[in-house]
Write an enzyme that holds these catalytic residues in place. Structure first.
Site, PDB file in Angstrom:
ATOM      1  N   CYS A  66     -37.431 -52.535  10.037  1.00  0.00           N
ATOM      2  CA  CYS A  66     -37.049 -52.093  11.127  1.00  0.00           C
ATOM      3  C   CYS A  66     -37.015 -53.470  11.916  1.00  0.00           C
ATOM      4  CB  CYS A  66     -38.028 -50.790  11.895  1.00  0.00           C
ATOM      5  SG  CYS A  66     -39.284 -51.609  12.460  1.00  0.00           S
ATOM      6  N   CYS A  80     -45.199 -48.973  10.417  1.00  0.00           N
ATOM      7  CA  CYS A  80     -44.432 -49.101   9.308  1.00  0.00           C
ATOM      8  C   CYS A  80     -45.123 -49.750   8.053  1.00  0.00           C
ATOM      9  CB  CYS A  80     -43.266 -50.178   9.592  1.00  0.00           C
ATOM     10  SG  CYS A  80     -41.773 -49.263  10.743  1.00  0.00           S
ATOM     11  N   GLU A 129     -44.481 -52.328   6.197  1.00  0.00           N
ATOM     12  CA  GLU A 129     -44.322 -54.070   6.413  1.00  0.00           C
ATOM     13  C   GLU A 129     -45.569 -54.601   7.100  1.00  0.00           C
ATOM     14  OE1 GLU A 129     -41.818 -51.798   6.794  1.00  0.00           O
ATOM     15  OE2 GLU A 129     -39.932 -52.713   6.346  1.00  0.00           O
ATOM     16  N   ASN A 159     -46.291 -46.823   5.165  1.00  0.00           N
ATOM     17  CA  ASN A 159     -46.147 -46.250   6.747  1.00  0.00           C
ATOM     18  C   ASN A 159     -46.963 -45.162   7.013  1.00  0.00           C
ATOM     19  OD1 ASN A 159     -44.477 -44.939   4.775  1.00  0.00           O
ATOM     20  ND2 ASN A 159     -43.356 -43.935   6.475  1.00  0.00           N
ATOM     21  N   ILE A 160     -47.630 -45.338   8.247  1.00  0.00           N
ATOM     22  CA  ILE A 160     -48.546 -44.323   8.848  1.00  0.00           C
ATOM     23  C   ILE A 160     -48.371 -43.874  10.062  1.00  0.00           C
ATOM     24  CG2 ILE A 160     -50.919 -44.109   9.447  1.00  0.00           C
ATOM     25  CD1 ILE A 160     -51.639 -46.701   7.566  1.00  0.00           C
ATOM     26  N   GLU A 161     -47.868 -42.599   9.977  1.00  0.00           N
ATOM     27  CA  GLU A 161     -47.172 -41.879  11.141  1.00  0.00           C
ATOM     28  C   GLU A 161     -48.049 -41.268  12.151  1.00  0.00           C
ATOM     29  OE1 GLU A 161     -44.001 -39.360   9.635  1.00  0.00           O
ATOM     30  OE2 GLU A 161     -42.836 -41.189   9.160  1.00  0.00           O
ATOM     31  N   CYS A 189     -40.648 -54.637  12.775  1.00  0.00           N
ATOM     32  CA  CYS A 189     -41.337 -55.398  11.567  1.00  0.00           C
ATOM     33  C   CYS A 189     -40.763 -56.745  11.461  1.00  0.00           C
ATOM     34  CB  CYS A 189     -41.136 -54.652  10.402  1.00  0.00           C
ATOM     35  SG  CYS A 189     -42.096 -52.994  10.480  1.00  0.00           S
TER      36      CYS A 189
HETATM   37  N1  THU Z   1     -40.405 -47.454   8.124  1.00  0.00           N
HETATM   38  C1  THU Z   1     -41.253 -48.115   7.518  1.00  0.00           C
HETATM   39  O1  THU Z   1     -42.475 -47.903   6.994  1.00  0.00           O
HETATM   40  N2  THU Z   1     -40.452 -49.314   7.042  1.00  0.00           N
HETATM   41  C2  THU Z   1     -39.126 -49.787   6.975  1.00  0.00           C
HETATM   42  O2  THU Z   1     -38.649 -50.637   6.772  1.00  0.00           O
HETATM   43  C3  THU Z   1     -38.178 -48.411   7.870  1.00  0.00           C
HETATM   44  C4  THU Z   1     -39.024 -47.448   8.247  1.00  0.00           C
HETATM   45  C5  THU Z   1     -41.145 -45.934   8.258  1.00  0.00           C
HETATM   46  C6  THU Z   1     -41.321 -45.635   9.620  1.00  0.00           C
HETATM   47  C7  THU Z   1     -41.385 -44.341   9.694  1.00  0.00           C
HETATM   48  O3  THU Z   1     -42.813 -43.726   9.306  1.00  0.00           O
HETATM   49  C8  THU Z   1     -40.468 -43.623   8.626  1.00  0.00           C
HETATM   50  O4  THU Z   1     -40.213 -44.888   7.820  1.00  0.00           O
HETATM   51  C9  THU Z   1     -38.946 -43.228   9.397  1.00  0.00           C
HETATM   52  O5  THU Z   1     -38.585 -44.186  10.208  1.00  0.00           O
END
Ligand code: THU
Length: 136
Positions: free
Chosen positions: A92, A57, A59, A46-48, A95
């Site tokens: 999510c 996310c 995935e 995940n890259i915020e 995804c």
């Molecule tokens: N996130 C994912 O990368 N994959 C998931 O299946 C659920 C959520 C990440 C998005 C965000 O960076 C952090 O988790 C919190 O929501």
């Protein structure tokens, strides 16, 4: 490789790669690993973003990289997702919709928790009655 070995391999890769997550806001690190028919495994994290909606996310990072490398949805075998959660970490809904597009209904999805237990599902189970075509 049987399904159990496949799940263990993908979840190991997902657990390892999650350390590379860029998650300065949530501190919630997630890793994903996608297996393709030729044996290639592509990982993602995940890259915020400070503008939260721009977050990607794990995935999607992995699946988008697969497309970038030239893989099609026909070649996806399975995907593993790992975080550090007590319960199985479910993808999510954004995804899930991307999985509908870039995987196949029967593509295996392996989820795990911090006890290293495995829950096996697939895209069709995660997204019943999916929007997958405009030809309707
Ligand atoms: N996130 C994912 O990368 N994959 C998931 O299946 C659920 C959520 C990440 C998005 C965000 O960076 C952090 O988790 C919190 O929501």
């Amino acid at each position: 490789m049987n399904q159990k070995e496949q799940a263990e391999l993908l979840l190991k890769k997902a657990r390892e790669i999650k350390e590379k997550a860029y998650a300065p806001y949530s501190h919630f690190h997630v890793g994903a690993a996608v297996l393709y028919q030729d044996g290639t495994i592509i990982t993602g994290v995940n890259i915020e973003n400070v503008s939260f909606g721009a977050t990607n996310c794990a995935e999607r990072t992995a699946l988008f990289t697969g497309v970038t490398q030239g893989y099609t949805n026909k070649e996806v075998v399975a995907i593993g997702v790992a975080g550090n959660t007590e319960d199985f970490l479910p993808p999510c809904s954004i995804c899930r919709q991307v999985m509908v597009e870039l995987c196949q209904p029967h593509t295996s999805v392996y989820l795990t928790n911090n006890k290293n237990e495995v829950l096996t599902t697939n895209v069709e189970e995660l997204v019943p009655f999916a929007f997958s075509t405009m030809d309707m």
